[in-house]
Design a protein around this motif. Sequence first.
Motif, PDB file in Angstrom:
ATOM      1  N   CYS A  77       0.857  -1.189   0.000  1.00  0.00           N
ATOM      2  CA  CYS A  77       0.000   0.000   0.000  1.00  0.00           C
ATOM      3  C   CYS A  77       0.896   1.243   0.000  1.00  0.00           C
ATOM      4  N   ARG A 122      -3.156   3.332   5.268  1.00  0.00           N
ATOM      5  CA  ARG A 122      -3.826   2.252   4.546  1.00  0.00           C
ATOM      6  C   ARG A 122      -3.227   0.901   4.910  1.00  0.00           C
ATOM      7  N   TYR A 144      -2.032  -2.895  -3.722  1.00  0.00           N
ATOM      8  CA  TYR A 144      -3.339  -2.340  -3.394  1.00  0.00           C
ATOM      9  C   TYR A 144      -3.506  -0.961  -4.037  1.00  0.00           C
ATOM     10  N   ASP A 145      -2.386  -0.339  -4.372  1.00  0.00           N
ATOM     11  CA  ASP A 145      -2.363   0.973  -5.025  1.00  0.00           C
ATOM     12  C   ASP A 145      -1.379   0.927  -6.184  1.00  0.00           C
TER      13      ASP A 145
END
Length: 604
Positions: free
Chosen positions: A241, A246, A309-310
């Motif tokens: 992340c 996060r 996740y990003d």
Amino acid sequence: MSDSKATNALSLLQTVFGYDAFRSHQAEIIDDLVAGSDCFVLMPTGGGKSLCYQIPALIRPGTAIVVSPLIALMQDQVSALKANGVKAAYYNSTLDYESADQVLMQLHTGQLDLLYVSPERLLNQTFFQQLQQLPIALFAIDEAHCISQWGHDFRPEYSKIGQLRDYFPQVPFIALTATADAATRQDILQRLNLHQPHVHVSSFDRPNIRYTVFEKRQPMKQLLSFLEARPGHQESGIVYCLSRKRVEEVALQLQDKGYRAKAYHAGLPGDVRQAVHQQFIRDEVDIVVATVAFGMGIDKPNVRFVVHYDLPKNIEGYYQETGRAGRDGLESEALLLYGAQDIVTARHFVENNPNEDQRRIENFKLSCMVDFAEAQSCRRSVLLNYFDERTDHACGNCDICLNPPRFFDATVAAQKALSCVYRLDQGFGVRHVIDVLRGMEHERIRQLNHQSLSTYGIGKEYSVVEWDSLIRQLIHLGYLVQDIQQYSVLKLTEKAGDLLKGKVSLQLAMPRNKVPKSTRGGQKNKADLTADELERFETLRRLRKDIADSEERPAYQVFGDAALIEMAKRCPQNDSELLAINGVGESKLARYGFEFLNQLRQFE
């Protein structure tokens, strides 16, 4: 290299490290280094870079000095070398005075084959002067991209390493990295002052990794769907992340779902980070949710999946991070979730860089990352082409190859979206444009009187997810831009005019936002085992864990998963048969052979 030295290199590979044959480029690199030549090595994570200097260190007289910025990696590699019977140590800031003094004593008395040092410790004047009085086998500069300001991970402390070459004119140098584009490669060669180096560039292809990219929609739900195909707590993975906040949120949600997951980021106390690191490499924690700093120092071969996740900032970082999966050569997965907001956020950080040259480079690298994420052709080809490894054939092992996108005539849909942006005076973001298109009824639309617009409700045939995908593709194709300075409002480009006037037609891909349940990873790797063989594998795995716990070392440093699978299949019954298993060398045979053979004989 003489025939005797070549034979010696292969013999060391087999007896010390337990492998039958060299991988691509390894033999040639070892040949050059043993002969005293400088080398530059560009080899993917998991390609076997370490052996390229570890074997010459055992052949050449003196001690090999390995420069690494990663304390955890030093510790891990030294531990693994010792397990193979190699005399190795590290010298960095983690050692207390007594331990550091002990290492220096071993160095000065010729008791070490390899010494791993941090760049700061290496360039300490006293230590540097001591090295000049000692027989040095070679210098290995690991993570060499850190010396380049054009690299994705520039580290100022690396900048002085190039001075070394002049002080040790007779000692061969080898620079190694897993990720560097053409500009970064040239910069590394210049800054390290290598003498007519032999350049070895391996293929960047990691065929055992499946690349999958999905638009981010309810990312936690997508992540859980991906993990559901991995029953129990037997597979290691990393979830990356971009923010510390996060990281902690995702880790907590995974824990709530019963996963053995831990958070890791620079804001946590050092002892907490160290504990998470140790728990992960010893298989006591299955999933680490982390910022990109995690994993740089982990030589853990059985990571079965890496999830972003990003959106990463560049392909080099993405490639290096996904490369932490499947280092043992077994099938693994790389999942990337990204959304339009990820791109906006990343560009905002780039634009805040005061260095114009760096800003230009970072913008280019980010654009290449976006191109990869939004590709509608084989992802592996996009990845390899970025690193100048030209290929035009489909890999058959990425989401595009396995599930090709469906295209449709999106001319009318695009005209609706562009018209709506225009009617909103180019002053609103994606979500509000979609709400107007779909004819949503809520307070903000009423306050702004947007229900009276001619484009209100003209796009009810598409869902929020579908409109979001269509608008994102229009941004990518240059019909719309998001104004970062104005809260990411959508604006038309000059290119939009012809599409609005019907002068051009447009084909767009149907959105895909649902992550299919994984069918690969460790379960796939063991799928060709019979029921009896699978039972043997699990028994051997428990034995390995017991031994590793008793020695306080990671299980993979006893034997890797690939070795256990081969043992389960072939069921060796004596020393010579066990030595024939890849990953079993003489030192490990002496240390673990009795217990494993005892267990293997019981299977018969």
